[in-house]
Design a protein around this motif. Sequence first.
Motif, PDB file in Angstrom:
ATOM      1  N   ALA A 213      30.287  59.726  44.478  1.00  0.00           N
ATOM      2  CA  ALA A 213      30.598  59.161  43.163  1.00  0.00           C
ATOM      3  C   ALA A 213      32.098  58.971  42.981  1.00  0.00           C
ATOM      4  CB  ALA A 213      30.037  60.051  42.064  1.00  0.00           C
TER       5      ALA A 213
ATOM      6  N   GLU B 160      26.561  55.866  41.276  1.00  0.00           N
ATOM      7  CA  GLU B 160      26.848  56.076  39.856  1.00  0.00           C
ATOM      8  C   GLU B 160      25.626  56.702  39.199  1.00  0.00           C
ATOM      9  OE1 GLU B 160      27.637  52.141  38.398  1.00  0.00           O
ATOM     10  OE2 GLU B 160      25.569  51.481  38.704  1.00  0.00           O
ATOM     11  N   ARG B 161      25.826  57.282  38.035  1.00  0.00           N
ATOM     12  CA  ARG B 161      24.706  57.842  37.281  1.00  0.00           C
ATOM     13  C   ARG B 161      23.775  56.726  36.844  1.00  0.00           C
ATOM     14  NH1 ARG B 161      27.252  62.583  33.477  1.00  0.00           N
ATOM     15  NH2 ARG B 161      28.208  63.704  35.206  1.00  0.00           N
TER      16      ARG B 161
ATOM     17  N   LEU C 299      20.662  58.714  40.281  1.00  0.00           N
ATOM     18  CA  LEU C 299      21.854  57.993  40.710  1.00  0.00           C
ATOM     19  C   LEU C 299      21.441  56.657  41.279  1.00  0.00           C
ATOM     20  CD1 LEU C 299      22.060  58.103  44.049  1.00  0.00           C
ATOM     21  CD2 LEU C 299      22.789  60.414  43.596  1.00  0.00           C
TER      22      LEU C 299
ATOM     23  N   THR D  98      26.092  51.657  44.074  1.00  0.00           N
ATOM     24  CA  THR D  98      26.858  50.684  43.304  1.00  0.00           C
ATOM     25  C   THR D  98      27.040  49.348  44.044  1.00  0.00           C
ATOM     26  OG1 THR D  98      28.971  51.406  44.220  1.00  0.00           O
ATOM     27  CG2 THR D  98      28.199  52.526  42.207  1.00  0.00           C
TER      28      THR D  98
END
Length: 105
Positions: free
Chosen positions: A61, A67-68, A74, A77
């Motif tokens: 991250a 990313e959350r 998660l 990205t």
Amino acid sequence: MVAKVINSPSYPSLSLSDSIDRTRKIEAKYRTSAADRGDAAKLIGFRALSGPANKTLAALASYGLVERAGTGMLRVTPLAQAIIHPRSDSEKRDALLEAAQTPQL
């Protein structure tokens, strides 16, 4: 005597290269869909979500590779996608540079 290197507590515990390798394993199964953090931890070599697993996921991250995606979830990205599946050499180079500069010192 060897001097001990002291990093910021929030600095990633993994190198960018190792983080990309682990992200690649998550991306291979989930692509850009949300993944449970425990399942992601197992994909990258941990038996369960634990302190070391959390530290590793935090490193991913911190480079902006995951990313959350909701509570306990998660997602890989677009930045990680550009590194793993670049459309051109320049896209990959730019994405690697961005990921390398993302961690806060």
